[in-house]
Design an enzyme around this catalytic site. Structure first.
Site, short mmCIF file in Angstrom:
data_model
loop_
_atom_site.label_atom_id
_atom_site.label_comp_id
_atom_site.label_asym_id
_atom_site.label_seq_id
_atom_site.Cartn_x
_atom_site.Cartn_y
_atom_site.Cartn_z
N GLN A 42 0.83 -1.21 0.00
CA GLN A 42 0.00 0.00 0.00
C GLN A 42 0.87 1.26 0.00
O GLN A 42 0.56 2.24 -0.69
CB GLN A 42 -0.92 -0.01 1.22
CG GLN A 42 -2.03 -1.06 1.15
CD GLN A 42 -2.77 -1.20 2.46
OE1 GLN A 42 -2.16 -1.21 3.52
NE2 GLN A 42 -4.09 -1.30 2.40
N TYR A 43 1.95 1.22 0.78
CA TYR A 43 2.87 2.37 0.81
C TYR A 43 3.48 2.59 -0.57
O TYR A 43 3.53 3.73 -1.07
CB TYR A 43 3.98 2.11 1.84
CG TYR A 43 5.01 3.21 1.91
CD1 TYR A 43 4.85 4.30 2.76
CD2 TYR A 43 6.16 3.16 1.12
CE1 TYR A 43 5.79 5.31 2.82
CE2 TYR A 43 7.10 4.17 1.16
CZ TYR A 43 6.92 5.24 2.02
OH TYR A 43 7.85 6.25 2.07
N SER A 89 36.50 27.49 11.87
CA SER A 89 36.93 26.34 12.66
C SER A 89 37.09 26.77 14.12
O SER A 89 36.81 27.91 14.49
CB SER A 89 38.25 25.80 12.11
OG SER A 89 39.23 26.82 12.08
N LYS A 122 32.88 17.04 21.40
CA LYS A 122 33.33 17.35 20.05
C LYS A 122 33.26 16.06 19.24
O LYS A 122 34.14 15.21 19.32
CB LYS A 122 34.76 17.90 20.07
CG LYS A 122 35.23 18.44 18.73
CD LYS A 122 36.60 19.10 18.86
CE LYS A 122 36.98 19.78 17.55
NZ LYS A 122 37.12 18.81 16.43
N ARG A 143 31.68 22.32 5.23
CA ARG A 143 32.42 23.52 5.63
C ARG A 143 33.29 24.02 4.48
O ARG A 143 33.41 25.21 4.25
CB ARG A 143 33.31 23.23 6.84
CG ARG A 143 34.25 24.42 7.15
CD ARG A 143 35.20 24.13 8.29
NE ARG A 143 34.51 24.21 9.56
CZ ARG A 143 34.72 23.42 10.59
NH1 ARG A 143 35.59 22.44 10.47
NH2 ARG A 143 34.08 23.59 11.72
N GLU A 190 27.30 18.61 13.13
CA GLU A 190 28.19 17.52 12.74
C GLU A 190 27.40 16.40 12.08
O GLU A 190 26.40 15.92 12.62
CB GLU A 190 28.91 16.98 13.98
CG GLU A 190 30.25 16.38 13.70
CD GLU A 190 31.32 17.43 13.41
OE1 GLU A 190 32.40 17.04 12.92
OE2 GLU A 190 31.08 18.62 13.65
N LYS A 306 31.98 26.90 25.06
CA LYS A 306 31.51 28.10 24.36
C LYS A 306 30.97 29.11 25.36
O LYS A 306 30.32 28.73 26.34
CB LYS A 306 30.39 27.74 23.37
CG LYS A 306 30.79 26.77 22.29
CD LYS A 306 29.59 26.38 21.44
CE LYS A 306 29.97 25.35 20.38
NZ LYS A 306 28.79 24.90 19.61
N CYS A 424 33.63 -20.74 25.33
CA CYS A 424 33.94 -19.73 26.34
C CYS A 424 35.13 -20.19 27.18
O CYS A 424 35.12 -21.31 27.70
CB CYS A 424 32.73 -19.48 27.23
SG CYS A 424 33.06 -18.34 28.60
#
Length: 706
Positions: A42-43, A89, A122, A143, A190, A306, A424
């Site tokens: 259907q989609y 930057s 970061k 960038r 980012e 910042k 194991c």
């Protein structure tokens, strides 16, 4: 006849709009809520009808059309487009001393003004800028050189988390643009890929006979520059906003408010951004972030600080290549060459079998490294690393050293390949591969190595933070058969612990191991630490009991909505997956644990021994926060208050949706003045800021909130 054509055109335009809205709704139900209402067939039929109409009438193709999301046109080449606001930057520092000095210089430039700082990860991805004009996503750029970037709009449109239109959300959140749609909203952030998505992609690469990708950053950088958006769509690139470019019509006077606005519009923002009133508090918080780094689902290469205030940023200005109001504390990548002496495998707390490289000790970044991660069996195969090889070891972002390559030219004789175990090493259970084929696991819930690792993690600082419950104590408790699960820890008593003996090294002539009593002092300290941990809350419990994919941050997101054990047990996978940033993998893992015999018993046992299995109260969602009495307001409290301590009034302001500031400025909405208010009251009056007494505040806002 002309009239008939116009009617037909209006009818077609109406049908296109209807199809776009309907298919986008089904996309949200399928991808965000995991609750589809229609079949795939259907989609596909709806999408085919829309595609045909848009091909016949290109002028009716809307920017938010689902045909523009995945499988858009292949571009001939990447076009370079100038940035309206230069995309600069960030200056880097590589030690805490350098960072503190840089922050001090920034504050001195503001000539004594109070400076609030924000701190965020970061993320090690690719910088991107995404532009919305009158609510529609119109442009995405890399960038580039900071002045000009590559047009990657065709690939960014495939990011499912990113809305193609923010118009409706802007109208629903008047705090963003005063009830209007922003003329221009340019978000900077980012583009990245999670570690789990890279692992899944590399399975597909290997199955197709291709080389696996080496790291998330490289695959992200390559993917966003591809000409065919179908490939980008298949790789699950994501985006976090952490800043802004050009803004027209957006109401925000500081970074934190801007991020809250962006999040309200449905745009993902950088995770775990924290605001501090001064640099000292910000610097002290680095240690906490470093503890959480190994559990992050993505790679990072530093922490960014910042200046929060946009007004102060304007005063500080920019250099030719970087703003003066931001500084990064970057984890420099350090490498060293050494010899691989042995490979061993360890059993983790969830049964994952991890190969570990034992190395000839070597100094890297002022640390002696003798062990390094080899990740998994596939990584050993990819590196073709063998005992006796000369290897390059790297220590970077997430702190844990890893072997990154083999100096094969130094292999002067044949060396045998490493054979990964089939059973194991601790319980001899047959090892199995995950469905995705990346990780090999021991699935024995009674495996002693898993129990040990789980108990050690449970007591760690990132777990329940139990003083005194380290590896040696866990080994002692297991050896004496005093604990078989987490709840047993809360049943320990001082008397039985005090009588235990454990081996200790006696220094002196001819060092020897002797049996020493654990002692009452150690016993009392351990029991006190265990008892103190009872009230850590449900989020802490969930992240401490070794549920796959559930770390501290994910647990907080989940318990913000399902804040007690009953709610959590009644939650369906689709309910959990609907939480922003959770998704199907995490939701299914948690539901599987909760409804498994061992998982259900674990939660019940902890509840039975008095561990708090709830949060104090549910955390407000961004939509709910916008309706709180003090939403969007900056408030300063000063002087001696009768009904609140300093911390209590700050907490209460934030509970009511406001922001508790430390200094008065033109941004201050009102001042709460107690006895001996002093200079802040004088400044508020000089700036025309509204002043409320403590009773005024309680009458106006405490009544509203109840």
């Amino acid at each position: 006849m002309p009239q008939d054509r116009f009617v037909a055109s209006d009818s077609i335009a109406s049908r296109v709009q209807q199809l776009v809205d309907e298919i986008n709704r089904h996309n949200r139900l399928y991808y965000d809520d995991a609750a589809p209402e229609i079949t795939d067939l259907q989609y596909d039929q709806l999408l085919a009808e829309l595609t045909q109409l848009e091909n016949d009438h290109p002028d009716l193709r809307r920017p938010d059309s689902p045909t523009q999301l995945v499988g858009g046109d292949v571009v001939d080449q990447l076009v370079q487009v100038p940035h309206r606001v230069p995309m600069l930057s960030i200056d880097n520092t590589y030690s805490r001393e350098e960072l503190a000095a840089a922050m001090e210089r920034i504050e001195k430039s503001l000539e004594g003004e109070s400076v609030a700082w924000t701190m965020e990860y970061k993320i090690d991805g690719v910088a991107g800028s995404i532009r919305y004009e009158n609510g529609e996503l119109t442009l995405a750029l890399t960038r580039g050189n900071g002045q000009v970037g590559d047009d990657i709009t065709h690939n960014v449109r495939t990011i499912r988390e990113l809305p193609r239109s923010i118009a409706d959300a802007a109208l629903a959140h008047p705090e963003v643009a005063g009830g209007n749609v922003p003329e221009v909203l340019e978000v900077r952030g980012e583009l990245y890929m999670t570690d789990a998505d890279l692992a899944d992609l590399n399975v597909r690469q290997t199955d197709a006979g291709h080389e696996p990708f080496k790291n998330t950053r490289n695959v992200t950088a390559g993917t966003i520059r591809l000409l065919d958006p179908k490939i980008a769509a298949s790789r699950n690139i994501r985006f976090f906003c952490h800043g802004s470019g050009e803004l027209v019509g957006v109401r925000a006077s500081d970074h934190m408010t801007f991020l809250q606005h962006v999040q309200a519009l449905g745009i993902p923002i950088a995770p775990d951004v924290v605001r501090f009133e001064n640099k000292e508090d910000a610097l002290q918080a680095i240690a906490k972030l470093e503890l959480e780094m190994p559990d992050l689902p993505f790679e990072i290469d530093g922490i960014v600080f910042k200046v929060d205030s946009f007004e102060q940023r304007e005063k500080l200005g920019v250099r030719s290549k970087s703003p003066r109001w931001v500084i990064a504390y970057k984890f420099e990548r350090y490498e060293a060459i050494t010899t691989l002496e042995a490979i061993d495998v360890q059993v983790g707390k969830t049964g994952t079998i991890t190969p570990v490289a034992y190395l000839t000790p070597v100094d890297i970044a002022d640390t002696t490294v003798s062990r390094a991660s080899l990740h998994n069996a596939d990584e050993i195969e990819r590196l073709d690393v063998r005992v006796g090889d000369t290897v390059v070891v790297e220590k970077a972002g997430k702190i844990i050293p890893k072997v990154v390559r083999v100096e094969k030219h130094a292999r002067t004789k044949p060396l045998p390949k490493f054979e990964f175990p089939t059973h194991c090493p601790q319980c001899d259970e047959v090892l199995t591969r995950d469905e995705g084929g990346v990780y090999i696991r021991c699935t024995n819930p009674a495996c002693p190595a898993q129990l040990r690792q789980r108990l050690v993690y449970f007591g760690s600082r990132t777990g329940m933070d139990i003083d005194g419950l380290g590896e040696e104590v866990v080994d002692l408790l297991l050896q004496k058969e005093l604990v078989e699960n987490y709840a047993d820890l809360y049943r320990l008593n001082v008397d039985e612990l005090a009588e235990l003996t454990w081996p200790r090294l006696r220094k002196g002539k001819g060092d020897e191991m002797i049996e020493v009593q654990f002692g009452r002092k150690n016993a009392e300290s351990l029991v006190a630490g265990i008892n103190e941990s009872r009230t850590r809350g449900l989020a802490r419990v969930l992240s401490s009991i070794s549920i796959r994919h559930i770390g501290p941050r994910v647990a907080k997101l989940i318990t913000a909505k399902f804040w007690n054990l009953d709610l959590l047990r009644s939650a369906k996978a689709e309910d959990l997956a609907a939480i922003h940033e959770i998704g199907d993998r995490i939701a299914e893992s948690l539901v599987k644990f909760i409804h498994s015999e061992s998982g259900s018993q674990t939660l019940s046992d902890l509840d039975a021994v008095g561990v708090t299995m709830s949060e104090t109260e549910p955390v407000a969602t961004p939509d709910e926060e916008a309706n709180l009495p003090l939403a969007g307001k900056n408030i300063v409290a000063t002087g001696t208050l009768q009904h609140y301590t300093r911390d209590e009034i700050k907490a209460r302001i934030e509970e009511l949706g406001g922001r508790a500031a430390s200094s008065v400025s033109k941004k201050t909405d009102f001042l709460i003045a107690g006895e001996k208010a002093g200079s802040k009251l004088t400044k508020a009056e000089s700036l025309g800021v509204e002043v409320l007494s403590e009773d005024d505040f309680r009458l106006r806002y405490e009544t509203e909130a109840t």
